[in-house]
Design an enzyme around this catalytic site. Structure first.
Site, mmCIF file in Angstrom:
data_model
loop_
_atom_site.group_PDB
_atom_site.id
_atom_site.type_symbol
_atom_site.label_atom_id
_atom_site.label_comp_id
_atom_site.label_asym_id
_atom_site.label_seq_id
_atom_site.Cartn_x
_atom_site.Cartn_y
_atom_site.Cartn_z
ATOM 1 N N TRP A 5 -3.133 0.937 1.825
ATOM 2 C CA TRP A 5 -1.658 1.339 1.801
ATOM 3 C C TRP A 5 -1.605 2.795 2.480
ATOM 4 O O TRP A 5 -2.604 3.486 2.469
ATOM 5 C CB TRP A 5 -0.941 0.978 1.325
ATOM 6 C CG TRP A 5 0.720 2.263 1.361
ATOM 7 C CD1 TRP A 5 1.294 1.864 2.145
ATOM 8 C CD2 TRP A 5 1.550 3.219 0.474
ATOM 9 N NE1 TRP A 5 2.757 2.317 2.379
ATOM 10 C CE2 TRP A 5 2.679 3.380 0.864
ATOM 11 C CE3 TRP A 5 1.222 3.388 -0.736
ATOM 12 C CZ2 TRP A 5 3.622 4.153 0.866
ATOM 13 C CZ3 TRP A 5 1.913 4.285 -0.997
ATOM 14 C CH2 TRP A 5 3.484 4.893 -0.535
ATOM 15 N N ASP A 22 -1.897 0.319 -8.302
ATOM 16 C CA ASP A 22 -0.274 0.653 -7.976
ATOM 17 C C ASP A 22 0.561 -0.975 -7.616
ATOM 18 O O ASP A 22 -0.276 -1.560 -7.150
ATOM 19 C CB ASP A 22 -0.493 0.745 -6.433
ATOM 20 C CG ASP A 22 0.258 1.303 -5.324
ATOM 21 O OD1 ASP A 22 1.730 0.817 -6.057
ATOM 22 O OD2 ASP A 22 0.442 1.872 -4.690
ATOM 23 N N LYS A 44 10.895 -3.053 -2.820
ATOM 24 C CA LYS A 44 10.950 -4.567 -2.133
ATOM 25 C C LYS A 44 11.636 -5.384 -3.048
ATOM 26 O O LYS A 44 12.006 -6.551 -2.736
ATOM 27 C CB LYS A 44 9.480 -4.994 -2.276
ATOM 28 C CG LYS A 44 8.528 -3.801 -2.068
ATOM 29 C CD LYS A 44 8.721 -2.814 -0.458
ATOM 30 C CE LYS A 44 7.930 -2.227 -0.284
ATOM 31 N NZ LYS A 44 7.449 -2.459 1.040
HETATM 32 N N1 KET Z 1 2.780 1.052 -2.380
HETATM 33 C C1 KET Z 1 2.332 0.415 -1.426
HETATM 34 C C2 KET Z 1 1.070 -0.591 -1.708
HETATM 35 C C3 KET Z 1 2.799 0.082 -1.046
HETATM 36 O O1 KET Z 1 2.717 -0.540 0.354
HETATM 37 C C4 KET Z 1 4.002 0.712 -0.423
HETATM 38 C C5 KET Z 1 5.437 0.456 0.445
HETATM 39 C C6 KET Z 1 4.211 1.515 -1.753
HETATM 40 C C7 KET Z 1 3.568 1.945 -2.954
HETATM 41 C C8 KET Z 1 5.695 2.972 -1.894
HETATM 42 O O2 KET Z 1 6.701 2.813 -2.100
HETATM 43 P P1 KET Z 1 8.564 3.346 -3.074
HETATM 44 O O3 KET Z 1 9.196 3.029 -1.466
HETATM 45 O O4 KET Z 1 8.137 4.507 -2.387
HETATM 46 O O5 KET Z 1 8.374 2.314 -3.722
HETATM 47 N N2 KET Z 1 4.813 -0.132 1.243
HETATM 48 C C9 KET Z 1 5.413 0.141 2.329
HETATM 49 C C10 KET Z 1 6.667 0.635 2.865
HETATM 50 C C11 KET Z 1 6.043 2.756 2.768
HETATM 51 O O6 KET Z 1 4.774 2.786 3.986
HETATM 52 O O7 KET Z 1 6.825 3.561 2.869
HETATM 53 C C12 KET Z 1 4.958 -0.039 3.446
HETATM 54 O O8 KET Z 1 4.006 -0.397 3.434
HETATM 55 O O9 KET Z 1 5.492 -0.661 5.108
#
Ligand code: KET
Length: 464
Positions: free
Chosen positions: A192, A273, A309
């Site tokens: 990511w 994660d 998500k």
């Molecule tokens: N870990 C992974 C693997 C991940 O894909 C995301 C978010 C997060 C943590 C963090 O999400 P949060 O909203 O802080 O709980 N991914 C999507 C959004 C982004 O990049 O912030 C994405 O990959 O599109």
């Protein structure tokens, strides 16, 4: 008398002025003088010629002259570019955010119900404790490990509410920096996009382990094990608990066992994660299997959780960091230090999302409704995945095997398109996606699958 606003750089190209100093320069005796006022960052130019003309030029020099323009974020910047595009057929497959078949954002029914409950109860907005809402911390650890897990019964988990997945990862990174100085975090290649930023900003060194093999479009399992083995003893190994982002390729249960073996042998610490619990397989328990396998071995592990998500709580910033320790005493100490790190960073976390999660996960009927809604979301993604594959197979006459798309799981598909090809996707077809070739199937509708297949076939075969 005249005054002019000039930029410091153009007024004084060769002089570099520090904001800490006043500067006075006499250019020619009796004709001009230059002065720099440190409080106001103003440059004054006084000129006198033959005692008749006097001019004062006030130059406003920014204290932020040395701040360069940052590049757009590789993921969230895609949404900004999408918004700015006025083209009708545009499609945002950049950020991993669930959309309905009508491509609209979706608020889960259980979330609305939980919010109604909060209004009915007339709950207040007092500060939360630094570690967050107790009811949230309880249910979030139970959701992750299972309520009967010995790690919970023995109070060996330090759980602190975080600012969603990102904030929880960042808090753990701060803990590593403070208590394991010099320890390296191993990150999958690819991963990511924000992982590296998080550890860079926390000043935690990192390196990559092999993960994705473009030749097999699958997991480079031997490479992964070899790199984890070769890392200095006591490193942290960042693992995606399920639905690896961006590849959509997860280790099998047998492979997870072998990964755990190597981590144990090398005295490493696994750092999970978990951003997609329930979204990979549609089962909350199934998607927590990797984490539970490590916990069952008695390993000390870190787990960052996100509800962005699976509960669609993106903007509520709700998640947690869980540190499983070998004793209740160690867990209590770790928790106290996590709180100490959080206090000067953001003081205490927001309450709204925490209450939603506590209400949904803590209430058996809402919990069951949530599971049904999550299955519906995961199901919609599976349907578009299948339909995209069907169109690609039908339209691509080259004989290329697109079945890897069906093997990938979670929100994304890792298409294998290179940077130039993704640029063609966006510039010609108005399909917005990240430059690593990832598309978010959560942002795709059945109705748009054919259009997307056309765009992919064109970009893959006509652009190199
Ligand atoms: N870990 C992974 C693997 C991940 O894909 C995301 C978010 C997060 C943590 C963090 O999400 P949060 O909203 O802080 O709980 N991914 C999507 C959004 C982004 O990049 O912030 C994405 O990959 O599109």
């Amino acid at each position: 008398m005249a005054s002019a606003m000039l930029s410091l750089a153009s007024a004084c190209p060769s002089a570099s002025l520090s904001a800490h100093e006043n500067l006075k320069v006499k250019l020619k005796p009796g004709s001009a003088s230059l002065s720099f006022n440190k409080e106001k960052s103003n440059l004054f130019i006084n000129t006198k010629s033959s005692g008749r003309i006097s001019m004062v030029a006030v130059v406003n020099a920014s204290r932020f002259e040395g701040v360069t323009m940052a590049p757009p974020d590789p993921i969230l910047g895609v949404s900004e570019a999408f918004k700015a595009d006025t083209h009708e057929s545009k499609l945002n497959l950049g950020v991993g955010a669930y959309r309905t078949e009508e491509l609209q954002p979706y608020v889960l029914n259980v979330v609305k119900k939980a919010e109604n409950l909060m209004v009915e109860r007339g709950e207040n907005k007092e500060y939360l404790p630094i570690e967050g809402l107790a009811a949230f911390n309880k249910v979030t650890a139970e959701l992750l490990f299972g309520a009967d897990n010995p790690v919970i019964k023995q109070q060996r988990v330090a759980t602190v509410q975080g600012l969603s997945g990102t904030g929880s990862l960042r808090l753990a990174a701060a803990l590593i920096e403070r208590y394991f100085p010099g320890a390296k975090v191993l990150i999958s290649s690819p991963t990511w996009g924000n992982h590296k930023n998080i550890f860079n900003d926390a000043r935690v060194p990192w390196s990559e382990y092999r993960y994705y093999d473009p030749k097999t479009v699958g997991l480079d399992f031997e490479g992964m094990l070899a790199d984890i083995k070769a890392a200095p003893e006591g490193s942290f190994v960042l693992l995606h608990g399920c639905a690896h982002n961006p590849t959509g390729i997860d280790p099998t249960p047998e492979q997870w066992e072998k990964i755990a073996d190597v981590i144990q042998e090398k005295n490493h610490i696994a750092f999970f994660d978990v951003a997609y619990q329930g979204f990979a397989s549609g089962s909350l328990d199934g998607d927590a299997a990797s984490v539970r396998l490590f916990a069952a071995r008695g390993m000390e592990i870190l787990v960052a959780q996100s509800y962005s998500k699976n509960l669609g709580l993106y903007a509520e910033r709700i998640g947690a960091i869980n540190v499983v320790c070998s004793s209740a005493d160690a867990a209590a100490r770790v928790k106290s230090q996590l709180k100490r790190l959080a206090r000067p960073m953001y003081s205490n976390p927001p309450i709204h999302g925490a209450r939603i999660v506590a209400n949904v996960v803590g209430d058996p009927s809402l919990f069951n409704e949530w599971k049904a809604e999550m299955e519906m979301m995961a199901g919609r993604i599976k349907n578009v995945r299948q339909k995209l594959y069907d169109y690609l197979s039908a339209k691509d006459k080259s004989g290329k095997d697109w079945s890897f798309i069906l093997k990938q799981i979670g929100m994304f598909s890792f298409t294998g398109l290179n940077k130039t090809q993704t640029e063609n996707m966006t510039n010609k077809w108005r399909v917005y996606m990240t430059k690593d070739g990832r598309i978010s199937l959560a942002g795709l509708s059945l109705a748009k699958c054919e259009y997307l297949a056309d765009a992919i076939v064109d970009s893959f075969h006509n652009v190199s």
